[in-house]
Structures are given as structure tokens and as C-alpha cells.
Enzyme design. Structure first.
Site, PDB file in Angstrom:
ATOM      1  N   HIS A 281     -40.175  35.563 -52.906  1.00 23.26           N
ATOM      2  CA  HIS A 281     -39.413  36.769 -52.563  1.00 23.26           C
ATOM      3  C   HIS A 281     -40.326  37.845 -51.984  1.00 23.26           C
ATOM      4  CE1 HIS A 281     -36.460  39.778 -52.371  1.00 23.26           C
ATOM      5  NE2 HIS A 281     -36.158  39.964 -53.644  1.00 23.26           N
ATOM      6  N   HIS A 332     -36.379  32.510 -42.012  1.00 18.79           N
ATOM      7  CA  HIS A 332     -35.637  33.378 -42.923  1.00 18.79           C
ATOM      8  C   HIS A 332     -34.350  32.675 -43.318  1.00 18.79           C
ATOM      9  CE1 HIS A 332     -33.264  36.880 -44.298  1.00 18.79           C
ATOM     10  NE2 HIS A 332     -34.441  37.378 -44.631  1.00 18.79           N
ATOM     11  N   ASP A 391     -42.123  39.990 -42.903  1.00 17.27           N
ATOM     12  CA  ASP A 391     -43.418  39.832 -43.557  1.00 17.27           C
ATOM     13  C   ASP A 391     -44.536  39.537 -42.554  1.00 17.27           C
ATOM     14  OD1 ASP A 391     -42.484  40.106 -46.260  1.00 17.27           O
ATOM     15  OD2 ASP A 391     -41.582  38.134 -46.059  1.00 17.27           O
TER      16      ASP A 391
END
Length: 455
Positions: A281, A332, A391
Site C-alpha cells: 500500500h 495500478h 509512486d
């Protein structure tokens, strides 16, 4: 540190864990037979509908000729496109974290007077209880800042005269305090650990009520409290992009689940922190930075596309970096063609890379962004497209800001606490039932066996 015998995994524990594993493993075919959607997602990656929310919307599909097809991702906060929100406050040279926190909590964009009053309220709450740093944060500092943050949040329960009051006004008061305090709890915890375990000088800067959340993070973290305007602006944008992402992400769903039991705010937020801490996560941007460091050591020519592509293939074949078979920062659960947060962040990252003299690193990131989906498509069977996620560039941003790796996930929490707070308020406002999904038992009934007859 003295050896702790109770931390050992003994041969007896290994033997017992094998028994537990044999007892717990479930035949994967049974999930298909009973139509169980593992991870609350179907085989096409679509999430199981578990609730309704007014807070945000994550879009990655569009309808063409009556059929759903992948589209460039869009993220909406309370109906406003995040792209427009970021464009709005950056074009006016404002910091956005406080403004967008107001939007998430109250479903309206504040006017100038409302925003000034809200910023003042957050500054008022940006104060820890007397001796909290000395008595709580400085004692038994942990090497993991998320654990430190969770412990501090749970301890704040003891300092709250109305800790168990779940009325909306009181919960809002608690949430505003936690939104304000997360940077202090995280950064002071990091500095305490560095002092006691690494022998570094101890800096405990008091927050400045005249600074934004992003400015205060840099102010209390850096020994000399200095930062450039661009550094603060980019950190602020990163906070806004991380603060909310729908009700279905793991930590936000945790917030809804635990809130539905009507427990206190501190227990709810500590549970959400525990979820975010998991590497599936909140810890992905750390892996991105570490992967690129390994790449820069392994690839002799950063401008050679063939050499970079070979390295990416070696990642997928578990021959490079951590041998996990993953290209971190790519892919994702929902987005396929693009992650809007990554698109927005990249538009500002190049400016910071120029300020820091890291244009070659930025060019390498851009090359990997382009090559990775192509390499993955050739090497793996994909049910949907793949692109970089937030990210990918957030780790690069934090690296350029010289933020320690230990604070990457806590910074995610400093942002996401705004979204968690909005979702906690939403769950309580609707006074729904306790969230309790069903599990199908597959164990056969057995007759009791007297102890003398057991093998």
C-alpha cells in the site's frame, strides 16, 4: 541493544508454524467454484461494490458505443477534477494542502476568509501536549516511523478528555488535531531515533504558525530549517495528490470498517496507519528509489534505451534488484492508460530536477516511464494496460528534497489523514450498520476424538 530471547524464531515455533500453514491453506480452485472475489476484486480487476461515497471518484474507463474501454485516469475530490484544483492554487501561488483538506471535509471550496480562518485553526491545533515529546516520543524510539506514529496516535487518547465521544463535532475536533499533529509526531520520532541509535544531533524545532503544512514539514525536519520556495511548493502538491483516493483503497476502507464499530478516533486512525504501512500500500515509492539506485549502478549508459530495457527485463525475470519480479512504480489496480497524479506530479518534477542539477536522473526516469509498459506487455499477459503510478515520481521528489527513506510512508500518512478524516466523518454521518462481510466455511464437520485416541 541486548539480545531479546523472546524475539527468536525457535525450531519449535517453525514446527508449529508448519502445522498452522497446512491448516490454513485453501485450494485456490475453491475461490473460483464459489465465486469468491479475492481481495474484493473480480478477475478483471474490478472492485466489489461495498459502499457509497461523496468524497472522491477514481475514473479509468469511458463508455464508447455502449462498452467500457480504458481511458486516461482522472481523480475527483468532491466533484472537482484534481488537475483543476492543483492548477487553481498553483497559478495563484497558494499552498493547497489546507484548502483541499477543507474541501474534502466540508464539500465546498473555501473563500479567502474561510481559508484564513481554517489555516488559523489548524495552526492552533499544531501543538503537542506538555512533555509529550519527552515522555512519549523520546522513550523507546522505534526504527519504523509508522509504528512510532501509530503509538503516538494511540497515546494521544490518554490526553483527550473526550476520547470516546463519537459525536460529529467532537470527531471533527479530533481529526483536525491529528491532521495538524501528524508531521510533528512523525518527524520528532525520526529525529529521536537518529539521536539515540545513530548518535546524531537532536533537533526539535517548534512549528511556525505562519507556515503552511508543507513548509512546516521542511522547517521542523531540516537542522537549519531552510528550504527553497520550489521545494515547499512541490512537497505541497505531493501532499494534495496523496491525500485521498476513493473509499476502496486499503487504508480508507479500513477507516470505514473500524469506524462502523463506533470505536474512538485514535483507534480508527491507528488502524489506518497499520494498513498504510504495508509494502503493498504505502511503501512503494521507497522501492522505486531503491530500484533506480540499483539501476544506476547496473546500467553503464543511462541514455542507452537497449541497455535500460535489458535491465527492466531482468527485473521481470527476477534477476535484478530484489528479485521480486516487479518494476516498482509501474501499474495500478484501477488506472491503466495513465495515473493522473503521476501526470500532474511530473509536470513539476522537471523544474525541481533542474534546480537540483539532476537532469540526467530525470531523463532516466522519463525513459523508464516510456519503456517499462512496452517491456511488460512483451513479457507478461496483461488483462489491461499498464502505466506508471504516483509512486514512480513521488519517490524521486522526496529523494530530491533529501527526505530520509524512513519518512516516505509517514509523509503519505501526513497527506492521507485528511482523506481518512473525511471518510470517518462520512461513515458516522450516515450511521450505517457495522461492516461485516461474509466468509464461506469449507471445513468438514468432525467427530470429537478423546485425547488418548489422538495420533
Amino acid at each position: 541493544m541486548d539480545h531479546n530471547v523472546y524475539s527468536e524464531v525457535t525450531p519449535d515455533i517453525v514446527r508449529l508454524s508448519s502445522l498452522a500453514q497446512n491448516a490454513d491453506v485453501i485450494d485456490t480452485e475453491l475461490f473460483t467454484r464459489y465465486n469468491v472475489k479475492r481481495g474484493l476484486r473480480d478477475l478483471n480487476g474490478k472492485g466489489v461494490l461495498a459502499g457509497l461515497t461523496n468524497i472522491s471518484d477514481v475514473r479509468a474507463k469511458e463508455i464508447i458505443n455502449g462498452e467500457e474501454v480504458p481511458a486516461h485516469g482522472q481523480l475527483f475530490y468532491r466533484g472537482y477534477n484534481v488537475k483543476d484544483l492543483v492548477s487553481g492554487f498553483t497559478s495563484d501561488n497558494r499552498f493547497g494542502f489546507e484548502e483541499i483538506t477543507y474541501l474534502l471535509l466540508f464539500s465546498k471550496l473555501p473563500n479567502a476568509e474561510e481559508l484564513a480562518s481554517f489555516r488559523k485553526l489548524l495552526a492552533f491545533y499544531r501543538t503537542l501536549p506538555t512533555s509529550f515529546v519527552r515522555d512519549i516520543i523520546m522513550k523507546a524510539p522505534s526504527k519504523d516511523m509508522m509504528n512510532t506514529l501509530s503509538r503516538s496516535v494511540l497515546t494521544l487518547y490518554s490526553y483527550d478528555d473526550r476520547a470516546d465521544d463519537v459525536s460529529l463535532p467532537n470527531v471533527l475536533r479530533q481529526c483536525l488535531q491529528l491532521i495538524s499533529l501528524f508531521p510533528l509526531l512523525s518527524i520528532y520520532g525520526y529525529q529521536a531515533y537518529c539521536h539515540y541509535h545513530d548518535g546524531k544531533s537532536l533537533f526539535i524545532h517548534q512549528p511556525d504558525p505562519g507556515l503552511s503544512a508543507a513548509e512546516n514539514i521542511l522547517h521542523i525536519l531540516r537542522p537549519d530549517s531552510s528550504y527553497t520556495p520550489l521545494e515547499a511548493r512541490l512537497l505541497d502538491i505531493a501532499l494534495v495528490l496523496h491525500m485521498e483516493h476513493g473509499g476502496g483503497n486499503n487504508s480508507t476502507f479500513t477507516t470505514h470498517v473500524v469506524t462502523s464499530s463506533l470505536t474512538d478516533t485514535y483507534s480508527v486512525i491507528a488502524a489506518a496507519i497499520g494498513s498504510l504501512k504495508g509494502p503493498r500500500h504505502g511503501g512503494a515509492n521507497i522501492k522505486v528509489v531503491q530500484m533506480f539506485e540499483d539501476m544506476k549502478q547496473s546500467v553503464s549508459d543511462w541514455t542507452d534505451e537497449d541497455e535500460v530495457a535489458d535491465y527492466l527485463r531482468s527485473l521481470l525475470h527476477k534477476e535484478a534488484f530484489d528479485h521480486a519480479g516487479l518494476i516498482y512504480g509501474v501499474g495500478h489496480a484501477i488506472y491503466s492508460k495513465s495515473d493522473p497524479r503521476a501526470v500532474i506530479l511530473k509536470s513539476f518534477v522537471e523544474k525541481l530536477s533542474e534546480e537540483k542539477g539532476l537532469q540526467k536522473e530525470f531523463a532516466l526516469y522519463s525513459m523508464v516511464e516510456r519503456l517499462a509498459p512496452e517491456v511488460i506487455a512483451r513479457e507478461r499477459k496483461m488483462y489491461k494496460g499498464v502505466s506508471i503510478n504516483v509512486d514512480f515520481y513521488s519517490g524521486f521528489v522526496y529523494n530530491m528534497l533529501s527526505l530520509p527513506l524512513e519518512l516516505y510512508t509517514p509523509i503519505f500518512a501526513m497527506a492521507r489523514i485528511s482523506g481518512w478524516s473525511a471518510h470517518r466523518m462520512e461513515e458516522l454521518a450516515n450511521n450505517g450498520k457495522i461492516i461485516r462481510p461474509a466468509y464461506k466455511p469449507i471445513c468438514e464437520d468432525k467427530d470429537y476424538i478423546p485425547i488418548e485416541e489422538r495420533s
